[in-house]
Write an enzyme that holds these catalytic residues in place. Structure first.
Site, PDB file in Angstrom:
ATOM      1  N   CYS A 155       0.816  -1.220   0.000  1.00  0.00           N
ATOM      2  CA  CYS A 155       0.000   0.000   0.000  1.00  0.00           C
ATOM      3  C   CYS A 155       0.851   1.272   0.000  1.00  0.00           C
ATOM      4  O   CYS A 155       0.402   2.323  -0.482  1.00  0.00           O
ATOM      5  CB  CYS A 155      -0.964   0.004   1.175  1.00  0.00           C
ATOM      6  SG  CYS A 155      -0.197  -0.194   2.800  1.00  0.00           S
ATOM      7  N   HIS A 249      -1.713   7.042   4.201  1.00  0.00           N
ATOM      8  CA  HIS A 249      -0.253   7.107   4.209  1.00  0.00           C
ATOM      9  C   HIS A 249       0.200   8.401   3.529  1.00  0.00           C
ATOM     10  O   HIS A 249      -0.121   8.648   2.353  1.00  0.00           O
ATOM     11  CB  HIS A 249       0.343   5.924   3.444  1.00  0.00           C
ATOM     12  CG  HIS A 249       0.206   4.606   4.156  1.00  0.00           C
ATOM     13  ND1 HIS A 249      -0.251   4.488   5.455  1.00  0.00           N
ATOM     14  CD2 HIS A 249       0.488   3.331   3.737  1.00  0.00           C
ATOM     15  CE1 HIS A 249      -0.242   3.207   5.804  1.00  0.00           C
ATOM     16  NE2 HIS A 249       0.193   2.504   4.780  1.00  0.00           N
TER      17      HIS A 249
END
Length: 358
Positions: A155, A249
């Site tokens: 990810c 993120h």
């Protein structure tokens, strides 16, 4: 409608698949599977802690009606030949055993790292390296399978690769340096990151994360040549950290380009790429693949991670880099539990269906 099974349906990522496939126009969930502990129970009951009665449902939306009363199967009960597509949300050690058995008969889209680095396995991000999907036919022939294994990237790699694509296409890339500030949800919930470790803290090490990003970014942005991927030639260095943010993120990227470019050139390249990206008409595709902010205080996880249901990559602070002769730096935000996980896998499945690989 293609018949779909979800393996690992009671875990956090499995739950994301349950939500992402609710009322999907192309895919219908016909079976869900999990560990022997959950097998034979209704999905709703399998999520309930037997000792406390607490529901282990970690999504913000309620459990979709279609899944509540579905009976959970064990993995061994899943006959791959009964399904058109199987999504897996299991740990890499389990994936290495389970996924090849399923792929003998049926395409598998995986969130695990188990097969990402094998020569005949592409790491696909829809709209970035769609042409690598041709390698899936090579994989089928080499392994004698009717299906294939198509894993998502890590990810942390996803948002970085999406933003590097238009830069590489227009200006070329020599070096990439990246520092990530990763959400705690990326660590999972078992064992995960302990609350007392992450509060008032930054953890400057995530096992294996940096190595994954450094390998995967070059493979994703490489070229398919004679049935194999020739990795991109730029160099990648990164530092990955865990921060007290729930989802999303954030990454600070420094890119040395082959050709000189200004921040406005990079912004234009990103927006043009976003406008013409190949997957715009797919059901799960965001309205904007990349969003670029002029506000220097953006992106911020709390404000930006859920834009377009977490499927957009948000970019800000594009500026000249003073350490490189030709270079730019910017901040990006990618939703690790949406585009970087199950919903990104569903988008990948949509792209493969359009390419008639499903």
């Amino acid at each position: 409608m293609l018949k779909v099974a979800i393996i690992g349906a009671t875990g956090v990522v499995g739950q994301e698949f349950i939500v992402a496939l609710d009322k999907h126009p192309w895919f219908k969930v016909e079976a869900i599977a999990a560990s022997e502990r959950s097998a034979g129970k209704k999905y709703l009951d399998a999520l309930r802690d037997s000792s406390t009665g607490i529901m282990k449902w970690h999504q913000r939306t309620p459990i979709p009606d279609y899944a509540r009363d579905m009976v959970v199967k064990s993995v061994n009960e899943i006959d791959a030949k009964d399904y058109d597509l199987i999504f897996t949300a299991v740990e890499s050690d389990d994936a290495r055993i389970i996924e090849p058995k399923l792929a003998e008969h049926t395409p598998v889209i995986s969130t695990a790292a188990a097969f990402r680095y094998e020569q005949d396995v592409p790491i696909l991000i829809p709209g970035v390296n769609d042409e690598h999907a041709e390698l899936l036919d090579v994989q089928r022939k080499r392994r004698g399978w009717k299906g294939f294994i198509a894993p998502l990237p890590n990810c942390t790699t996803t948002g970085l690769a999406i933003t590097l694509k238009p830069i590489m296409d227009e200006f070329g890339i020599e070096r990439v340096i990246m520092t990530s500030l990763q959400a705690v949800s990326g660590a999972g919930r078992s064992p995960g990151v302990a609350a007392l470790d992450i509060f008032d803290n930054i953890i400057p090490f995530i096992p294996k994360e940096e190595e994954k990003v450094q390998v995967e970014a070059k493979k994703i942005l490489g070229r398919l040549v004679d049935g194999r991927i020739d990795d991109a030639r730029f160099r990648v260095s990164c530092t990955c950290t865990r921060v007290p943010v729930i989802d999303g993120h954030t990454e600070c990227a420094f890119v040395e380009t082959s050709k000189g470019c200004e921040p406005d050139d990079v912004k234009r390249a990103m927006l043009n790429y976003s406008k013409h990206v190949s997957i715009k008409d797919l059901p799960s595709a965001p309205e904007d693949y990349i969003i670029v902010h002029d506000d220097p205080s953006r992106p911020q996880p709390r404000l930006d991670r859920d834009v377009n249901d977490g499927m957009s990559t948000i970019v800000g602070r594009i500026r000249k880099d003073t350490a490189f002769e030709n270079g730019v730096k910017y901040v990006l935000l990618s939703h690790n539990e949406k585009m970087g996980s199950a919903k990104g896998a569903v988008l990948l499945a949509e792209m493969l269906k359009v390419k008639e690989l499903l």
